[in-house]
Write a protein that holds these residues in place. Structure first.
Motif, PDB file in Angstrom:
ATOM      1  N   LEU A 199     -13.140 -16.584   8.302  1.00  0.00           N
ATOM      2  CA  LEU A 199     -12.337 -17.296   7.905  1.00  0.00           C
ATOM      3  C   LEU A 199     -11.921 -18.442   8.968  1.00  0.00           C
ATOM      4  CD1 LEU A 199     -10.173 -15.808   5.009  1.00  0.00           C
ATOM      5  CD2 LEU A 199     -11.947 -17.384   4.799  1.00  0.00           C
ATOM      6  N   ILE A 200     -11.501 -17.539  10.047  1.00  0.00           N
ATOM      7  CA  ILE A 200     -10.995 -18.390  11.272  1.00  0.00           C
ATOM      8  C   ILE A 200     -12.197 -19.088  12.137  1.00  0.00           C
ATOM      9  CG2 ILE A 200     -10.252 -18.107  13.530  1.00  0.00           C
ATOM     10  CD1 ILE A 200      -8.548 -15.450  12.510  1.00  0.00           C
ATOM     11  N   LEU A 201     -13.213 -18.558  12.145  1.00  0.00           N
ATOM     12  CA  LEU A 201     -14.399 -19.490  12.798  1.00  0.00           C
ATOM     13  C   LEU A 201     -14.858 -20.400  11.848  1.00  0.00           C
ATOM     14  CD1 LEU A 201     -16.552 -16.445  14.292  1.00  0.00           C
ATOM     15  CD2 LEU A 201     -14.808 -17.826  15.353  1.00  0.00           C
ATOM     16  N   VAL A 202     -15.114 -20.106  10.645  1.00  0.00           N
ATOM     17  CA  VAL A 202     -15.674 -21.327   9.941  1.00  0.00           C
ATOM     18  C   VAL A 202     -14.690 -22.581   9.647  1.00  0.00           C
ATOM     19  CG1 VAL A 202     -16.365 -21.832   7.596  1.00  0.00           C
ATOM     20  CG2 VAL A 202     -17.375 -19.840   8.691  1.00  0.00           C
ATOM     21  N   LEU A 203     -13.451 -22.102   9.118  1.00  0.00           N
ATOM     22  CA  LEU A 203     -12.397 -23.184   8.946  1.00  0.00           C
ATOM     23  C   LEU A 203     -12.058 -23.852  10.237  1.00  0.00           C
ATOM     24  CD1 LEU A 203     -10.056 -21.414   6.244  1.00  0.00           C
ATOM     25  CD2 LEU A 203     -12.050 -23.211   5.933  1.00  0.00           C
ATOM     26  N   GLY A 204     -12.139 -23.183  11.394  1.00  0.00           N
ATOM     27  CA  GLY A 204     -11.720 -23.571  12.685  1.00  0.00           C
ATOM     28  C   GLY A 204     -12.713 -24.452  13.231  1.00  0.00           C
ATOM     29  N   LEU A 205     -13.936 -24.085  13.166  1.00  0.00           N
ATOM     30  CA  LEU A 205     -15.010 -24.769  13.913  1.00  0.00           C
ATOM     31  C   LEU A 205     -15.770 -25.818  12.819  1.00  0.00           C
ATOM     32  CD1 LEU A 205     -16.543 -21.882  15.618  1.00  0.00           C
ATOM     33  CD2 LEU A 205     -15.206 -23.870  16.437  1.00  0.00           C
ATOM     34  N   GLY A 206     -15.539 -25.499  11.306  1.00  0.00           N
ATOM     35  CA  GLY A 206     -16.516 -26.421  10.538  1.00  0.00           C
ATOM     36  C   GLY A 206     -16.136 -27.704  10.141  1.00  0.00           C
ATOM     37  N   GLY A 207     -15.002 -28.256  10.734  1.00  0.00           N
ATOM     38  CA  GLY A 207     -14.066 -29.681  10.343  1.00  0.00           C
ATOM     39  C   GLY A 207     -13.263 -29.685   9.259  1.00  0.00           C
ATOM     40  N   ALA A 208     -13.030 -28.389   8.867  1.00  0.00           N
ATOM     41  CA  ALA A 208     -11.776 -28.525   7.682  1.00  0.00           C
ATOM     42  C   ALA A 208     -10.543 -29.234   8.162  1.00  0.00           C
ATOM     43  CB  ALA A 208     -11.690 -26.963   7.196  1.00  0.00           C
ATOM     44  N   ALA A 209      -9.889 -29.827   7.227  1.00  0.00           N
ATOM     45  CA  ALA A 209      -8.587 -30.496   7.597  1.00  0.00           C
ATOM     46  C   ALA A 209      -7.863 -30.560   6.165  1.00  0.00           C
ATOM     47  CB  ALA A 209      -8.915 -31.824   8.131  1.00  0.00           C
ATOM     48  N   PHE A 210      -6.625 -30.139   6.274  1.00  0.00           N
ATOM     49  CA  PHE A 210      -5.583 -30.377   5.244  1.00  0.00           C
ATOM     50  C   PHE A 210      -4.589 -31.408   5.443  1.00  0.00           C
ATOM     51  CE2 PHE A 210      -7.792 -26.233   4.686  1.00  0.00           C
ATOM     52  CZ  PHE A 210      -7.900 -25.975   3.163  1.00  0.00           C
ATOM     53  N   PRO A 211      -4.363 -32.035   4.629  1.00  0.00           N
ATOM     54  CA  PRO A 211      -3.315 -33.116   4.772  1.00  0.00           C
ATOM     55  C   PRO A 211      -2.106 -32.651   4.603  1.00  0.00           C
ATOM     56  CG  PRO A 211      -4.203 -33.573   2.641  1.00  0.00           C
ATOM     57  CD  PRO A 211      -5.092 -32.589   3.246  1.00  0.00           C
ATOM     58  N   VAL A 212      -1.021 -33.100   5.466  1.00  0.00           N
ATOM     59  CA  VAL A 212       0.240 -32.823   5.654  1.00  0.00           C
ATOM     60  C   VAL A 212       1.171 -33.981   5.753  1.00  0.00           C
ATOM     61  CG1 VAL A 212       2.214 -31.536   6.740  1.00  0.00           C
ATOM     62  CG2 VAL A 212      -0.229 -30.663   6.888  1.00  0.00           C
TER      63      VAL A 212
END
Length: 422
Positions: free
Chosen positions: A369-382
């Motif tokens: 989870l850390i590697l894929v979300l951290g490196l895959g370009g995932a972004a959550f609006p805040v």
């Protein structure tokens, strides 16, 4: 049980280094931070010379307030680019400075919270199964920056990279200690011979004065600017912890215990506020210089302070700044490939030394989870303070890793071993 990591030896203690070698190593660190430190103010509309001067001052303040023991350099923060650029455009540089001062003040609040609840309780949510892959994300997350720079001229990038690798592996004495500087010098010389240095940049070097104060500007209090910029500190707080952990892993010390997370947060906050008060961007701990530490294995904090002095000098010397600004992107990309890879390698070492058992699916899930979300370009609006921000990169990876580690049931042996700080 997982054994605590053995502190790494310091191969080149400060007592064994003559002043001239410290100066050369300081120059190497100042060059490592230069590109990113100058790029941020260019993107947001602030004077680059002020950013250099402010980075040097901020670094010296951080060292003084953290007990002179943490070999970290503070440069321009990329996390504040979007809100700072918006405020500069809509409200002016003074309002942006006021907002950045408020962001620095939030670090003081975080420091107080750590002081109340204790570093051990805070760091109990950062075991090696989380910090290891997060460190990898820090290094690998910057890899696209290195490649984007290198691909502007792969020949120059490879010449620079090869020179740094040869100096690191086959060099003797001083040359083995300054592979990054060797790579930069060789790469720049090759660029001059190949005509790859912009002619306009060479003309600017010729026309620039040797000495001149940077164009400082005073901050202004604008609550709308504060509401836009200050909340970003919530994200950079997580980045601060990650960078301090990485730096400690490279050096072989636990800076979260001594001088302590509360103290480093306080120092970072005051350094941020000072940089903003001078008219510079937000200051943050730099992975580039931690990469230099990992590569050279020279961990003397005094060398970082020498680099800070050079940053102040660059800020006060338009000619020296013009020389550094003339470096082709490919030359910087060549050394960045090595630097950012070294950071990722520290994360791999963290997992290895903690003896994480990847036969357990729980551990695989947390790291994945850390590697894929951290490196895959995932972004959550805040949505905070009337502005739209994004939670992405290392900050997102850290939050996801913490949540997964806390929510997923631990294996029996992991529960018995505990989750001490790295």
């Amino acid at each position: 049980m997982t054994q605590p990591p053995t502190p790494l030896p310091v191969p080149h203690p400060s007592t064994e280094l003559p002043l001239q070698r410290k100066l050369v190593l300081g120059v190497q660190h100042s060059i490592a931070m230069f590109g990113a430190t100058v790029l941020v103010p260019i993107l947001v509309g602030l004077p680059p010379s002020v950013a250099l001067f402010a980075a040097g001052v901020a670094t010296l303040i951080f060292h003084a307030l953290s007990g002179w023991r943490v070999p970290i350099f503070l440069g321009s923060s990329f996390a504040f680019i979007a809100p700072t650029a918006l405020v500069v455009k809509e409200m002016g540089v003074g309002a942006a400075a006021g907002g950045l001062i408020a962001a620095g003040a939030m670090y003081l609040l975080f420091s107080a919270l750590v002081q109340v609840f204790g570093t051990r309780r805070i760091m109990s949510i950062f075991p090696p199964i989380v910090t290891g892959p997060v460190i990898m994300v820090i290094g690998l997350g910057l890899s696209h920056v290195a490649v984007d720079q290198a691909k502007t001229n792969w020949l120059l990038a490879l010449i620079t990279l090869l020179a740094a690798v040869i100096a690191s592996i086959y060099g003797r004495g001083l040359f083995r200690m300054i592979p990054i500087l060797v790579g930069i010098v060789v790469g720049y010389a090759a660029a001059l011979l190949l005509g790859a240095v912009d002619g306009a940049a060479l003309q600017r070097i010729s026309d620039a004065a040797w000495l001149g104060l940077p164009p400082f500007h005073a901050p202004e209090l604008n609550w709308q600017a504060v509401a836009i910029i200050a909340p970003v500190a919530v994200v950079t707080f997580i980045e601060h912890i990650g960078d301090v952990v990485v730096n400690g892993r490279v050096v072989g010390q636990n800076f979260l215990e001594k001088p302590g997370l509360s103290r480093t947060l306080f120092a970072d906050g005051i350094a941020n506020m000072t940089s903003a008060a001078l008219g510079g961007p937000a200051a943050t701990t730099y992975a580039e210089n931690t990469g230099v530490l990992a590569l050279t294995k020279v961990y003397d904090p005094a060398i970082i302070r020498i680099a800070a002095a050079f940053a102040i000098l660059f800020g006060c010397s338009p000619k020296l700044a013009a020389v550094l600004q003339s470096f082709p992107a490919a030359v910087l990309g060549g050394v960045s490939i090595l630097l950012f890879g070294m950071i990722a390698s520290v994360g791999i070492r963290t997992l290895s030394e903690a003896q994480i058992d990847f036969a357990h699916s729980r551990n695989l899930i947390v790291v994945s989870l850390i590697l894929v979300l951290g490196l895959g370009g995932a972004a959550f609006p805040v949505h905070v303070g009337g502005t739209d921000l994004e939670l992405s990169g290392m900050a997102l990876a850290a939050l996801v890793g913490i949540a997964a580690n806390l929510l997923l049931p631990a294996q029996r042996e992991e529960a018995d071993a505990g989750t001490g700080a790295v």
